[in-house]
Design an enzyme around this catalytic site. Structure first.
Site, PDB file in Angstrom:
ATOM      1  N   LYS A   6     -14.425 -18.373   9.788  1.00 48.33           N
ATOM      2  CA  LYS A   6     -13.719 -19.680   9.689  1.00 48.33           C
ATOM      3  C   LYS A   6     -14.762 -20.860   9.667  1.00 48.33           C
ATOM      4  O   LYS A   6     -14.566 -21.958   8.922  1.00 48.33           O
ATOM      5  CB  LYS A   6     -12.723 -19.962  10.881  1.00 48.33           C
ATOM      6  CG  LYS A   6     -11.744 -18.757  10.652  1.00 48.33           C
ATOM      7  CD  LYS A   6     -10.592 -18.773  11.936  1.00 48.33           C
ATOM      8  CE  LYS A   6      -9.506 -17.635  11.564  1.00 48.33           C
ATOM      9  NZ  LYS A   6      -8.672 -17.598  12.963  1.00 48.33           N
TER      10      LYS A   6
ATOM     11  N   LYS B 130      -9.903 -14.850   5.682  1.00 46.90           N
ATOM     12  CA  LYS B 130     -11.046 -15.394   5.960  1.00 46.90           C
ATOM     13  C   LYS B 130     -12.567 -14.664   5.755  1.00 46.90           C
ATOM     14  O   LYS B 130     -13.407 -15.244   5.429  1.00 46.90           O
ATOM     15  CB  LYS B 130     -11.177 -16.035   7.379  1.00 46.90           C
ATOM     16  CG  LYS B 130     -10.307 -15.688   8.469  1.00 46.90           C
ATOM     17  CD  LYS B 130      -9.034 -15.446   8.528  1.00 46.90           C
ATOM     18  CE  LYS B 130      -8.336 -14.235   9.043  1.00 46.90           C
ATOM     19  NZ  LYS B 130      -7.587 -14.341  10.340  1.00 46.90           N
TER      20      LYS B 130
ATOM     21  N   GLY C 262      -4.763 -21.518  11.124  1.00 52.88           N
ATOM     22  CA  GLY C 262      -3.496 -20.906  10.931  1.00 52.88           C
ATOM     23  C   GLY C 262      -2.831 -22.308  10.484  1.00 52.88           C
ATOM     24  O   GLY C 262      -3.279 -22.509   9.285  1.00 52.88           O
TER      25      GLY C 262
ATOM     26  N   GLU D  68      -6.339 -23.272   2.501  1.00 45.31           N
ATOM     27  CA  GLU D  68      -5.898 -23.592   3.817  1.00 45.31           C
ATOM     28  C   GLU D  68      -5.527 -22.641   4.995  1.00 45.31           C
ATOM     29  O   GLU D  68      -6.028 -22.783   6.170  1.00 45.31           O
ATOM     30  CB  GLU D  68      -4.606 -24.376   3.495  1.00 45.31           C
ATOM     31  CG  GLU D  68      -4.222 -25.321   4.821  1.00 45.31           C
ATOM     32  CD  GLU D  68      -5.207 -26.506   5.141  1.00 45.31           C
ATOM     33  OE1 GLU D  68      -5.101 -27.327   4.572  1.00 45.31           O
ATOM     34  OE2 GLU D  68      -5.880 -26.319   6.115  1.00 45.31           O
TER      35      GLU D  68
ATOM     36  N   LYS E 262       0.964  -1.296   0.070  1.00 46.48           N
ATOM     37  CA  LYS E 262      -0.211   0.085   0.072  1.00 46.48           C
ATOM     38  C   LYS E 262       0.991   1.339   0.011  1.00 46.48           C
ATOM     39  O   LYS E 262       0.798   2.266  -0.669  1.00 46.48           O
ATOM     40  CB  LYS E 262      -0.718  -0.084   1.333  1.00 46.48           C
ATOM     41  CG  LYS E 262      -2.284  -0.245   0.889  1.00 46.48           C
ATOM     42  CD  LYS E 262      -3.175   0.484   2.129  1.00 46.48           C
ATOM     43  CE  LYS E 262      -3.998  -0.966   2.784  1.00 46.48           C
ATOM     44  NZ  LYS E 262      -4.418  -0.611   3.975  1.00 46.48           N
TER      45      LYS E 262
HETATM   46  N1  HSE Z   1      -6.392 -13.152  14.222  1.00 47.01           N
HETATM   47  C1  HSE Z   1      -6.287 -14.519  13.752  1.00 47.01           C
HETATM   48  C2  HSE Z   1      -6.335 -15.505  14.949  1.00 47.01           C
HETATM   49  C3  HSE Z   1      -5.315 -14.867  12.680  1.00 47.01           C
HETATM   50  O1  HSE Z   1      -5.996 -14.805  16.075  1.00 47.01           O
HETATM   51  O2  HSE Z   1      -6.766 -16.718  15.152  1.00 47.01           O
HETATM   52  C4  HSE Z   1      -5.356 -16.205  12.296  1.00 47.01           C
HETATM   53  O3  HSE Z   1      -6.381 -16.443  11.418  1.00 47.01           O
END
Ligand code: HSE
Length: 403
Positions: free
Chosen positions: A204, A104, A133, A128, A45
């Site tokens: 998620k 996500k 994570g 994935e 950016k």
């Molecule tokens: N902010 C997210 C978490 C990062 O704490 O799980 C990973 O998706």
């Protein structure tokens, strides 16, 4: 030897992790793919910010400039929010690139149309890194779903929330102190409201639902609560009962109905999630042939997320256009079962409002007590007389209190 050319959109925690991992694991990538992987461009950016990026790479704030490269095979998207991410990815697909995303929020909203567009353009989509994570949960589900019927998934899906709850319990930190630490470690979202109010886990969960059941519940019907109601006092009360707070997402399918709940839950020692601490995530998959599987691993951070992206890089390059689960997901998941009675910790509601549909079990402290009843019955009472908060208790808690 020919080369796979990759563009990385975004150079925050995830983008930088992917860039560094492509370089640190070039040997492995070349061995598996039979081609070198080259980062050809990075979209940023702010052009004036100092970054450690090789001069040979195009660093630009124009996505169109990236698309004009003479060769581009894979676009890795690691930016925040739905737009411009989804527009960039549509353009990338239309230009014949495979895409990989760690976003996500964007994928929960637009995953379906991106997958369709990718199918029409004979390219592949890796996602994935959108869930849990570094845990390879999407690939595990793809593999499992070839024959098994998955009927329930439970998960600790937000690393930041789990980290905060652990810090508050173990180190007696305040919510604010623990959140700050999660931000400093690069776990939290740009807007941590998404983490602590449960939206990140919600997105998620919707992605998992789509892969496990081929569809999602109606978003409006999902019970969603973050961890902001959890005080140090509640954590201490739970500890005295041998319980720990975990932020748990649960999706299941009964008949044709998908149920999803995402909320703080009390977990007892017998449950596989009891020892899932800090930034760790965990996913428990229940399916008909294998039974239960629990996967655990780091749920956020630079390299765990980069690991998921790199696995996807291999997936999209090797599988090319295979975006589909190998067979249609079964529609029928058996009859709707009779609702089971569960234990609940209730805080801030005088007991006189309880009725005969639930059993009072024990007092814990002033206006905090345990009851036993079905979710429906408990929620019926609480829709009329609102407690400050109430939490299901999972695990073999009943055996501990001899009820
Ligand atoms: N902010 C997210 C978490 C990062 O704490 O799980 C990973 O998706």
């Amino acid at each position: 030897m020919s080369v796979i050319k990759v563009a990385i959109l975004g150079f925050g925690t995830v983008g930088e992790g992917v860039y560094r991992t492509i370089h640190s694991h070039q040997e492995e990538l070349t061995a598996v793919l039979g081609k070198e992987v080259e980062v050809a461009a990075i979209l940023i950016k702010n052009k004036n910010k100092e970054r450690e990026i090789s001069n040979a790479i195009l660093v630009t704030d124009s996505f169109d400039e990236i698309l004009q490269l003479p060769q581009l095979d894979v676009v890795v998207e690691a930016i925040v929010g739905k737009e411009p991410a989804v527009s960039y990815l549509k353009k990338a697909i239309n230009s014949g690139c495979h895409i990989i995303t760690a976003n996500k929020e964007m994928f929960a909203h637009h995953g379906k149309e991106l997958l369709k567009l990718a199918e029409d353009n004979n390219v592949s989509v890796g996602f994935e890194a959108t869930v849990a994570g570094g845990i390879p949960v999407i690939q595990t589900l793809r593999q499992l779903l070839k024959i098994n019927r998955v009927h329930q998934i439970q998960g600790i899906l937000n690393g930041t929330s789990n980290f905060i709850l652990t810090e508050m319990r173990e180190k007696k930190q305040s919510f604010t102190e623990a959140l700050l630490l999660a931000q400093e470690n690069g776990f939290a979202e740009a807007d941590p409201t998404n983490d602590v109010e449960g939206f990140d886990a919600f997105y998620k969960t919707m992605i998992l639902s789509r892969i496990a059941f081929g569809e999602e519940p109606n978003w409006k019907d999902v019970e969603l609560e973050g961890i902001t109601t959890i005080t140090s006092e509640l954590i201490e009360t739970a500890e005295k009962l041998g319980l720990r707070f975990k932020h748990i997402a649960s999706i299941s399918k009964e008949g044709s109905q998908i149920n999803a709940i995402i909320k703080p839950t009390l977990v007892d020692k017998s449950h596989p999630f009891y020892h899932v601490e800090g930034v760790q995530n965990a996913v428990n998959i229940q399916s008909d042939i294998v039974g239960g599987i629990t996967l655990q691993g780091p749920g956020a951070g630079m390299f765990p997320t980069a690991s998921a992206v790199i696995e996807d890089l291999v997936f999209v390059c090797q599988n090319d256009t295979n975006n589909k689960i190998s067979r249609p997901v079964a529609n029928s998941f058996g009859e709707k079962k009779t609702e089971l009675k569960e234990y609940w910790l209730v805080h801030g509601l005088t007991k006189k409002y309880l009725n005969t549909t639930v059993s009072f079990i024990q007092d814990v402290s002033d206006e905090t007590y345990i009851i036993n009843g079905t979710k429906n019955n408990v929620e019926q009472i609480f829709s009329l007389h609102k407690p400050l908060c109430y939490f299901p208790i999972i695990g073999e808690f009943k055996t501990l209190i001899n009820a």
